[in-house]
Enzyme design. Structure first.
Site, mmCIF file in Angstrom:
data_model
loop_
_atom_site.group_PDB
_atom_site.id
_atom_site.type_symbol
_atom_site.label_atom_id
_atom_site.label_comp_id
_atom_site.label_asym_id
_atom_site.label_seq_id
_atom_site.Cartn_x
_atom_site.Cartn_y
_atom_site.Cartn_z
ATOM 1 C CB SER A 124 -0.848 -0.039 1.268
ATOM 2 O OG SER A 124 -1.476 1.190 1.487
ATOM 3 C CE1 TYR A 149 -4.028 -2.794 5.678
ATOM 4 C CE2 TYR A 149 -3.564 -0.490 5.196
ATOM 5 C CZ TYR A 149 -3.820 -1.782 4.766
ATOM 6 O OH TYR A 149 -3.846 -2.049 3.419
ATOM 7 C CE LYS A 153 -1.658 -4.756 3.504
ATOM 8 N NZ LYS A 153 -1.849 -6.098 2.959
ATOM 9 C CG PHE A 178 -0.956 5.335 -4.982
ATOM 10 C CD1 PHE A 178 0.005 4.390 -5.347
ATOM 11 C CD2 PHE A 178 -0.530 6.485 -4.349
ATOM 12 C CE1 PHE A 178 1.358 4.600 -5.095
ATOM 13 C CE2 PHE A 178 0.819 6.715 -4.100
ATOM 14 C CZ PHE A 178 1.756 5.767 -4.480
ATOM 15 C CG ASN A 199 -11.556 3.538 2.361
ATOM 16 O OD1 ASN A 199 -11.729 2.350 2.598
ATOM 17 N ND2 ASN A 199 -10.453 4.163 2.691
HETATM 18 P P1 NAD Z 1 -11.114 -7.030 1.289
HETATM 19 O O1 NAD Z 1 -11.337 -6.976 2.753
HETATM 20 O O2 NAD Z 1 -12.286 -6.832 0.403
HETATM 21 O O3 NAD Z 1 -10.381 -8.382 0.883
HETATM 22 C C1 NAD Z 1 -9.535 -9.078 1.750
HETATM 23 C C2 NAD Z 1 -10.039 -10.503 1.820
HETATM 24 O O4 NAD Z 1 -9.182 -11.280 2.667
HETATM 25 C C3 NAD Z 1 -11.444 -10.600 2.408
HETATM 26 O O5 NAD Z 1 -12.236 -11.368 1.527
HETATM 27 C C4 NAD Z 1 -11.259 -11.323 3.741
HETATM 28 O O6 NAD Z 1 -12.357 -12.131 4.070
HETATM 29 C C5 NAD Z 1 -9.998 -12.123 3.479
HETATM 30 N N1 NAD Z 1 -9.175 -12.456 4.654
HETATM 31 C C6 NAD Z 1 -8.708 -11.621 5.612
HETATM 32 N N2 NAD Z 1 -7.918 -12.287 6.460
HETATM 33 C C7 NAD Z 1 -7.876 -13.584 6.038
HETATM 34 C C8 NAD Z 1 -7.225 -14.753 6.491
HETATM 35 N N3 NAD Z 1 -6.432 -14.734 7.559
HETATM 36 N N4 NAD Z 1 -7.415 -15.897 5.803
HETATM 37 C C9 NAD Z 1 -8.223 -15.929 4.708
HETATM 38 N N5 NAD Z 1 -8.858 -14.852 4.236
HETATM 39 C C10 NAD Z 1 -8.681 -13.685 4.885
HETATM 40 O O7 NAD Z 1 -9.972 -5.937 0.966
HETATM 41 P P2 NAD Z 1 -9.436 -5.413 -0.428
HETATM 42 O O8 NAD Z 1 -9.767 -3.973 -0.512
HETATM 43 O O9 NAD Z 1 -9.829 -6.335 -1.510
HETATM 44 O O10 NAD Z 1 -7.874 -5.502 -0.150
HETATM 45 C C11 NAD Z 1 -7.087 -6.615 -0.560
HETATM 46 C C12 NAD Z 1 -5.668 -6.401 -0.079
HETATM 47 O O11 NAD Z 1 -5.174 -5.169 -0.597
HETATM 48 C C13 NAD Z 1 -5.541 -6.292 1.449
HETATM 49 O O12 NAD Z 1 -4.342 -6.938 1.838
HETATM 50 C C14 NAD Z 1 -5.442 -4.801 1.681
HETATM 51 O O13 NAD Z 1 -4.739 -4.501 2.858
HETATM 52 C C15 NAD Z 1 -4.663 -4.350 0.447
HETATM 53 N N6 NAD Z 1 -4.887 -2.948 0.094
HETATM 54 C C16 NAD Z 1 -6.164 -2.484 -0.033
HETATM 55 C C17 NAD Z 1 -6.365 -1.134 -0.343
HETATM 56 C C18 NAD Z 1 -7.755 -0.581 -0.433
HETATM 57 O O14 NAD Z 1 -7.917 0.641 -0.276
HETATM 58 N N7 NAD Z 1 -8.788 -1.364 -0.693
HETATM 59 C C19 NAD Z 1 -5.263 -0.287 -0.548
HETATM 60 C C20 NAD Z 1 -3.979 -0.804 -0.423
HETATM 61 C C21 NAD Z 1 -3.803 -2.150 -0.104
HETATM 62 C C1 WQD Z 2 -9.429 9.836 0.843
HETATM 63 C C2 WQD Z 2 -9.621 11.337 1.066
HETATM 64 C C3 WQD Z 2 -9.926 11.923 3.371
HETATM 65 C C4 WQD Z 2 -13.768 9.875 3.871
HETATM 66 C C5 WQD Z 2 -6.908 4.784 2.955
HETATM 67 C C6 WQD Z 2 -5.881 4.090 3.804
HETATM 68 C C7 WQD Z 2 -4.754 3.601 2.935
HETATM 69 C C8 WQD Z 2 -5.277 2.760 1.764
HETATM 70 C C9 WQD Z 2 -6.394 3.422 1.038
HETATM 71 C C10 WQD Z 2 -5.152 0.454 2.354
HETATM 72 C C11 WQD Z 2 -8.860 11.882 2.279
HETATM 73 C C12 WQD Z 2 -11.170 12.221 2.578
HETATM 74 C C13 WQD Z 2 -12.597 10.386 3.354
HETATM 75 C C14 WQD Z 2 -14.803 10.777 4.228
HETATM 76 C C15 WQD Z 2 -13.417 12.601 3.488
HETATM 77 N N1 WQD Z 2 -5.821 1.511 2.211
HETATM 78 N N2 WQD Z 2 -12.417 11.711 3.168
HETATM 79 N N3 WQD Z 2 -14.584 12.116 4.014
HETATM 80 O O1 WQD Z 2 -7.047 7.823 3.728
HETATM 81 O O2 WQD Z 2 -6.202 8.173 1.357
HETATM 82 O O3 WQD Z 2 -6.308 5.898 2.294
HETATM 83 O O4 WQD Z 2 -7.390 3.873 1.962
HETATM 84 O O5 WQD Z 2 -3.975 0.268 2.257
HETATM 85 O O6 WQD Z 2 -3.915 2.869 3.775
HETATM 86 O O7 WQD Z 2 -5.399 5.014 4.773
HETATM 87 O O8 WQD Z 2 -8.402 7.023 1.698
HETATM 88 O O9 WQD Z 2 -10.755 7.070 1.042
HETATM 89 O O10 WQD Z 2 -10.191 7.159 3.493
HETATM 90 O O11 WQD Z 2 -9.688 9.143 2.059
HETATM 91 O O12 WQD Z 2 -13.283 13.822 3.339
HETATM 92 O O13 WQD Z 2 -15.865 10.407 4.732
HETATM 93 O O14 WQD Z 2 -11.010 11.561 1.344
HETATM 94 O O15 WQD Z 2 -9.697 12.886 4.354
HETATM 95 O O16 WQD Z 2 -8.451 13.178 1.948
HETATM 96 P P1 WQD Z 2 -6.950 7.340 2.342
HETATM 97 P P2 WQD Z 2 -9.845 7.513 2.105
#
Ligand code: NAD
Ligand code: WQD
Length: 338
Positions: A124, A149, A153, A178, A199
């Protein structure tokens, strides 16, 4: 290739299953369904015509992983499984470290034993230190994470880097996402946040559909063009295709590599609100609220390395992101729940 997809029933995982299938690969999913619904994989079948094998269970369950390797000839893994809520990670840090780190270590242990040494890891942009210049490059400073969190990562990357260093047979690809948004254009799969969304995009779409009264815009006094926070939003289908590119890369390279998956363009919160209203002809009522602790003013990627080495660039624009988010939200007001 047969690709073990951990967390494959989740938001990014389900979209990646679709793109893997389109590219001729076979995803095999393990998911404990802690944050997902198996209906997502039924929908993947509706989109692709291919049934995805689902092993319901925990990646930390070594015996289950052994069984999956016994029953399938796995060629590499994409490791999505993990907990991802920043706020929750501050409340239950031990669970986050346990889940996110032990799953990675157990998976690598079994993969190593089976001689399957290619892994793509969901990292991330949160691993980048907050004091970097924009845009963020893969060699920008990391660390100083603001929540558990983010540290999971950061540490997950380190564990995988050390494994690749110790055994030159390993191929490790660290993908730093991102801000993933949007949904498959069919509207059949998308993000289904539990409870009140943290989010921005799911909050916007739930406000537009009337589930939330109004969006709180967290701060309008940042050093950005309109005072609201700027982020690099990336369409989840582009992100999924980045994983297909990484699978191809894994086949030809050993060692460790890290790539940003972003568009390189930053949009503010109000830019996203306006784009959503315009793309979909809906209103998104909002109020300006105090800043959210831990937020940066601006965060966006330099995606040049991914373009050059993976041959991958994001193709969907802001309008596509807004249209597809709404298409999914309006077709599935309660996500995968009936
Ligand atoms: P998500 O929660 O929709 O998907 C994660 C999946 O993993 C879920 O289906 C959950 O049930 C499963 N899971 C969690 N722990 C588990 C375990 N121990 N064993 C088996 N299954 C398990 O999330 P996502 O948004 O699809 O994210 C996927 C990956 O990408 C995550 O590692 C997350 O941290 C990373 N990531 C997400 C974002 C984002 O904003 N969505 C950004 C950066 C990184
Ligand atoms: C985006 C922008 C908020 C909600 C997060 C995690 C990051 C990654 C992605 C996993 C910011 C603003 C948000 C709301 C708002 N996940 N906002 N009102 O914080 O960039 O990233 O998700 O790895 O680790 O931190 O994403 O969607 O929460 O926020 O004004 O109700 O929207 O302040 O500027 P963020 P976000």
């Amino acid at each position: 290739m047969n690709v073990l997809v951990t967390g494959g029933a989740g938001y990014i995982g389900s979209h990646t299953c679709v793109e893997l299938i389109h590219a001729g690969h076979t995803p095999i999913v393990i998911d404990n369904l802690r944050n997902s619904n198996p209906k997502s994989l039924d929908r993947v079948r509706e989109i692709t015509g291919q049934t995805v094998a689902l092993y319901e269970g925990d990646v930390r369950d070594e015996a289950l992983l052994e069984r999956i390797f016994d029953e399938n000839e796995i060629h590499c893994a994409i490791h999505f499984a993990g907990l991802k809520a920043v706020g929750e990670s501050c409340a239950i840090p031990l669970e986050y470290y346990q889940n996110n780190l032990c799953s990675t270590m157990t998976l690598c242990k079994v993969m190593g034993k089976r001689g399957v040494k290619g892994i793509i890891f969901s990292s991330s942009a949160t691993v980048y230190s907050g004091d970097n210049e924009m845009p963020l490059r893969e060699n920008s400073r990391t660390g100083n994470c603001t929540n558990p969190y983010g540290w999971t990562k950061y540490m997950g990357e380190q564990i995988l880097r050390d494994i690749a260093k110790a055994d030159p047979q390993w191929s490790v690809v660290l993908l730093r996402y991102f801000n993933p948004v949007g949904a498959h254009e069919s509207g059949k799969i998308g993000e289904h946040p539990n409870g009140i969304p943290n989010n921005l995009m799911p909050y916007i779409s739930q406000t537009a559909i009337g589930k939330r009264e109004k969006l709180s815009v967290f701060g309008n006094d940042y050093a950005t063009h309109d005072g609201t926070g700027v982020r690099d939003y990336i369409h989840v289908v582009d992100l999924a295709r980045g994983h297909v590119a990484a699978v191809n890369y894994l086949c030809e390279h050993k060692g460790e590599a890290v790539f940003n998956l972003g568009t390189g363009t930053g949009y503010s919160v109000l830019d996203m609100v306006k784009a959503f209203e315009t793309a979909n002809g809906v209103k998104v009522p909002y109020v300006i609220a105090p800043r959210r602790p831990g937020d940066l003013d601006t965060c966006y990627a330099d995606p040049a390395k991914s373009a050059q080495i993976l041959g991958w660039t994001a193709k969907h624009d802001q309008n596509d992101m807004c249209r597809d988010t709404w298409n999914w939200q309006s077709q599935n007001p309660n996500g995968f729940d009936d």
